[in-house]
Design a protein around this motif. Structure first.
Motif, PDB file in Angstrom:
ATOM      1  N   ASN A 114      57.811  32.987  17.602  1.00  0.00           N
ATOM      2  CA  ASN A 114      59.126  32.772  18.228  1.00  0.00           C
ATOM      3  C   ASN A 114      59.555  33.905  19.155  1.00  0.00           C
ATOM      4  OD1 ASN A 114      59.519  30.274  16.796  1.00  0.00           O
ATOM      5  ND2 ASN A 114      60.033  31.493  14.989  1.00  0.00           N
ATOM      6  N   TYR A 115      58.630  34.834  19.462  1.00  0.00           N
ATOM      7  CA  TYR A 115      58.950  35.832  20.478  1.00  0.00           C
ATOM      8  C   TYR A 115      59.134  35.109  21.805  1.00  0.00           C
ATOM      9  CZ  TYR A 115      58.834  40.417  22.786  1.00  0.00           C
ATOM     10  OH  TYR A 115      59.159  41.558  23.495  1.00  0.00           O
ATOM     11  N   PHE A 116      60.156  35.486  22.567  1.00  0.00           N
ATOM     12  CA  PHE A 116      60.500  34.719  23.764  1.00  0.00           C
ATOM     13  C   PHE A 116      59.376  34.694  24.784  1.00  0.00           C
ATOM     14  CE2 PHE A 116      62.096  34.657  28.142  1.00  0.00           C
ATOM     15  CZ  PHE A 116      62.623  33.372  28.170  1.00  0.00           C
ATOM     16  N   LEU A 117      58.773  35.855  25.053  1.00  0.00           N
ATOM     17  CA  LEU A 117      57.766  35.953  26.117  1.00  0.00           C
ATOM     18  C   LEU A 117      56.377  35.806  25.501  1.00  0.00           C
ATOM     19  CD1 LEU A 117      57.605  36.410  29.176  1.00  0.00           C
ATOM     20  CD2 LEU A 117      57.298  38.851  28.714  1.00  0.00           C
ATOM     21  N   GLY A 118      55.707  34.687  25.809  1.00  0.00           N
ATOM     22  CA  GLY A 118      54.459  34.392  25.134  1.00  0.00           C
ATOM     23  C   GLY A 118      53.227  34.257  26.010  1.00  0.00           C
ATOM     24  N   THR A 119      53.398  34.063  27.322  1.00  0.00           N
ATOM     25  CA  THR A 119      52.234  33.855  28.187  1.00  0.00           C
ATOM     26  C   THR A 119      52.386  34.632  29.486  1.00  0.00           C
ATOM     27  OG1 THR A 119      53.104  31.950  29.415  1.00  0.00           O
ATOM     28  CG2 THR A 119      52.011  31.494  27.306  1.00  0.00           C
ATOM     29  N   SER A 120      51.254  34.842  30.133  1.00  0.00           N
ATOM     30  CA  SER A 120      51.275  35.561  31.404  1.00  0.00           C
ATOM     31  C   SER A 120      51.941  34.737  32.502  1.00  0.00           C
ATOM     32  CB  SER A 120      49.854  35.952  31.817  1.00  0.00           C
ATOM     33  OG  SER A 120      49.040  34.812  32.023  1.00  0.00           O
ATOM     34  N   GLU A 121      51.788  33.417  32.442  1.00  0.00           N
ATOM     35  CA  GLU A 121      52.420  32.577  33.461  1.00  0.00           C
ATOM     36  C   GLU A 121      53.940  32.609  33.336  1.00  0.00           C
ATOM     37  OE1 GLU A 121      51.247  30.953  36.208  1.00  0.00           O
ATOM     38  OE2 GLU A 121      49.487  32.166  35.733  1.00  0.00           O
ATOM     39  N   GLN A 122      54.436  32.607  32.107  1.00  0.00           N
ATOM     40  CA  GLN A 122      55.869  32.744  31.893  1.00  0.00           C
ATOM     41  C   GLN A 122      56.363  34.085  32.432  1.00  0.00           C
ATOM     42  OE1 GLN A 122      56.983  33.015  27.796  1.00  0.00           O
ATOM     43  NE2 GLN A 122      59.173  32.725  28.174  1.00  0.00           N
ATOM     44  N   ALA A 123      55.605  35.148  32.165  1.00  0.00           N
ATOM     45  CA  ALA A 123      55.976  36.473  32.669  1.00  0.00           C
ATOM     46  C   ALA A 123      55.975  36.492  34.191  1.00  0.00           C
ATOM     47  CB  ALA A 123      55.019  37.526  32.124  1.00  0.00           C
ATOM     48  N   LYS A 124      54.964  35.873  34.800  1.00  0.00           N
ATOM     49  CA  LYS A 124      54.884  35.835  36.261  1.00  0.00           C
ATOM     50  C   LYS A 124      56.089  35.109  36.850  1.00  0.00           C
ATOM     51  CE  LYS A 124      52.015  34.159  40.081  1.00  0.00           C
ATOM     52  NZ  LYS A 124      50.770  33.431  40.452  1.00  0.00           N
ATOM     53  N   THR A 125      56.468  33.993  36.258  1.00  0.00           N
ATOM     54  CA  THR A 125      57.629  33.240  36.728  1.00  0.00           C
ATOM     55  C   THR A 125      58.886  34.099  36.697  1.00  0.00           C
ATOM     56  OG1 THR A 125      56.690  31.128  36.023  1.00  0.00           O
ATOM     57  CG2 THR A 125      59.080  31.234  36.261  1.00  0.00           C
ATOM     58  N   ILE A 126      59.069  34.838  35.618  1.00  0.00           N
ATOM     59  CA  ILE A 126      60.251  35.689  35.471  1.00  0.00           C
ATOM     60  C   ILE A 126      60.215  36.843  36.466  1.00  0.00           C
ATOM     61  CG2 ILE A 126      61.344  37.342  33.900  1.00  0.00           C
ATOM     62  CD1 ILE A 126      60.570  35.323  31.636  1.00  0.00           C
ATOM     63  N   ILE A 127      59.060  37.455  36.638  1.00  0.00           N
ATOM     64  CA  ILE A 127      58.930  38.560  37.595  1.00  0.00           C
ATOM     65  C   ILE A 127      59.288  38.099  39.004  1.00  0.00           C
ATOM     66  CG2 ILE A 127      57.232  40.051  38.742  1.00  0.00           C
ATOM     67  CD1 ILE A 127      55.880  40.318  35.939  1.00  0.00           C
ATOM     68  N   LEU A 128      58.802  36.924  39.389  1.00  0.00           N
ATOM     69  CA  LEU A 128      59.108  36.397  40.722  1.00  0.00           C
ATOM     70  C   LEU A 128      60.583  36.039  40.848  1.00  0.00           C
ATOM     71  CD1 LEU A 128      55.965  34.152  41.351  1.00  0.00           C
ATOM     72  CD2 LEU A 128      56.449  36.426  42.282  1.00  0.00           C
ATOM     73  N   GLU A 129      61.173  35.519  39.779  1.00  0.00           N
ATOM     74  CA  GLU A 129      62.590  35.152  39.829  1.00  0.00           C
ATOM     75  C   GLU A 129      63.484  36.383  39.941  1.00  0.00           C
ATOM     76  OE1 GLU A 129      65.953  32.728  37.207  1.00  0.00           O
ATOM     77  OE2 GLU A 129      63.822  32.501  36.743  1.00  0.00           O
TER      78      GLU A 129
END
Length: 252
Positions: free
Chosen positions: A148-163
């Motif tokens: 249940n940790y919020f950040l779980g994948t590299s693609e999710q991290a990439k989306t957030i970094i770009l946003e």
């Protein structure tokens, strides 16, 4: 030649942080990093870094109320004030010891509101960090070790970094976590290197020294070097033996 950073959250964690820094230097590490150094005065850490000539590459924001189950705060709706206080504390400590990176921990949360909360807190963190020349890192954690940790994948991290859109927001590419969650480490790293701020490693699946398990780290390290990466790679592994007995992999 590949250089390595000792993560003192796991390595030599039976010693004081200044003594662990000295042990890392004696063992041949080129840098150090840590988890939560806040119980040790920054002046003592800075003195040990100056003495050894090592750089503390990064540290984490506090997890929150660990006894109550917290593992970070930045994506937890309703706790923005605590999250930003933790960010301020980590940035002040990083400035005091000359650390170039702060890892902002998202915490246990989920859903659109958590996403918005994380993005807003990261915008705050990157703006404050830019004032002192620090990079903010975010790290996906695997859902076996941190359900249940919020950040779980590299693609999710990439989306957030770009946003967020801040040049000082980067991915902490932890080979251990990302092998468990996604695999295909080398191709994934090639793709994500432009947004990567730090690389860590441990064996998979036991999170031990990188001399066994399902990842051939000799190959991975060689490819990282070929890609032009020169920052020391973070050895963030656990061991049931004293740290000094686990370092044969460095010679190989």
């Amino acid at each position: 030649m590949t250089k390595f950073s000792a993560n003192l959250g796991f390595l030599w964690n039976d010693r004081s942080l200044p003594d662990a820094i000295r042990a890392a230097k004696a063992a041949g590490f080129a840098a150090v990093e840590c988890h939560w150094p806040f119980d040790t005065p920054a002046t003592e850490v800075k003195a040990a870094l100056d003495e050894t000539g090592l750089v503390m590459l990064g540290l984490n924001t506090r997890r929150g109320n660990v006894e109550a189950g917290d593992n970070g705060l930045a994506a937890v709706p309703g706790r923005e004030e605590e999250a930003r206080a933790a960010i301020d504390e980590a940035l002040a400590y990083a400035a005091a010891i000359g650390a170039p990176n702060v890892h902002v921990m998202s915490g246990f949360a989920g859903g659109p509101k958590a996403h918005v909360t994380f993005v807003e807190n990261l915008r705050y963190a990157t703006a404050e960090a830019a004032k002192i020349g620090v990079t903010i890192l975010i790290e996906p954690l695997n859902h076996y070790d941190a359900p249940n940790y919020f950040l779980g994948t590299s693609e999710q991290a990439k989306t957030i970094i770009l946003e967020v859109g801040a040049s000082n927001l980067k991915l902490m590419f932890d080979c251990y976590h990302l092998q468990i969650m996604e695999g295909d480490l080398v191709r994934r790293l090639e793709k994500l290197l432009p947004i990567t701020g730090h690389i860590q490693f441990a064996s998979v699946p036991d999170r031990g020294a990188p001399d066994h398990g399902e990842v051939n780290y000799g190959f991975v390290f060689e490819r990282i070097a070929e890609l032009g990466w020169t920052t020391p790679l973070g050895a963030e592994y656990k061991s049931t033996e004293p740290t000094d007995k686990t370092l044969g992999w460095m010679k190989r």
